[in-house]
Design a protein around this motif. Structure first.
Motif, PDB file in Angstrom:
ATOM      1  N   TRP A   1       0.821  -1.215   0.000  1.00 21.97           N
ATOM      2  CA  TRP A   1       0.000   0.000   0.000  1.00 21.97           C
ATOM      3  C   TRP A   1       0.853   1.262   0.000  1.00 21.97           C
ATOM      4  O   TRP A   1       0.637   2.148  -0.814  1.00 21.97           O
TER       5      TRP A   1
ATOM      6  N   VAL B   1      -0.586   7.754   2.463  1.00 20.23           N
ATOM      7  CA  VAL B   1      -0.690   6.778   3.549  1.00 20.23           C
ATOM      8  C   VAL B   1      -0.799   7.498   4.889  1.00 20.23           C
ATOM      9  O   VAL B   1      -1.582   7.096   5.750  1.00 20.23           O
TER      10      VAL B   1
ATOM     11  N   ILE C   1      -4.007  -1.996   7.471  1.00 23.03           N
ATOM     12  CA  ILE C   1      -2.551  -1.869   7.409  1.00 23.03           C
ATOM     13  C   ILE C   1      -1.923  -2.254   8.739  1.00 23.03           C
ATOM     14  O   ILE C   1      -0.924  -2.977   8.785  1.00 23.03           O
TER      15      ILE C   1
END
Length: 113
Positions: free
Chosen positions: A5, A14, A41
């Motif tokens: 990611w 992020v 995450i």
């Protein structure tokens, strides 16, 4: 999974995801955008990138997958002799090759050579 990611989104996006708690992503199954929590995450970071396992596995991956590059499945299969990779002329969803996948799954589940 969790490390991909930041590579694809970039550090600033992020960080915004972490700060706000959610990001909007396209959900292929529902064919619409959905909110995805940052907890994904946090949880994913607890696991190995390529965990070891002993059971037989078959992986179907689209050669034209722009969501998850085929190289990830290639690496996984190359480092796990019990995993077999089938790369198909398709995209991420593999919807146009389901008729090709079905007999392979039957053979695999029936343990046919």
């Amino acid at each position: 999974f969790a490390r991909r990611w930041p590579q694809s989104l970039g550090p600033a996006r992020v960080e915004e995801w972490r700060r706000t708690g959610a990001i909007e992503i396209y959900h292929y199954g529902e064919e619409r955008h959905r909110q995805l929590g940052y907890q994904l995450i946090e949880d994913g970071a607890r696991y190995q990138d390529y965990p070891d396992f002993r059971q037989p596995a078959i992986i179907f991956h689209g050669a034209r997958d722009e969501v998850v590059p085929p190289r990830y499945s290639e690496h996984f299969a190359a480092t796990h002799p019990n995993a077999r990779l089938e790369t198909l002329d398709s995209d991420h969803q593999l919807l146009d090759v389901l008729d090709d996948i079905a007999p392979e799954v039957v053979r695999f589940l029936c343990l046919e050579p």
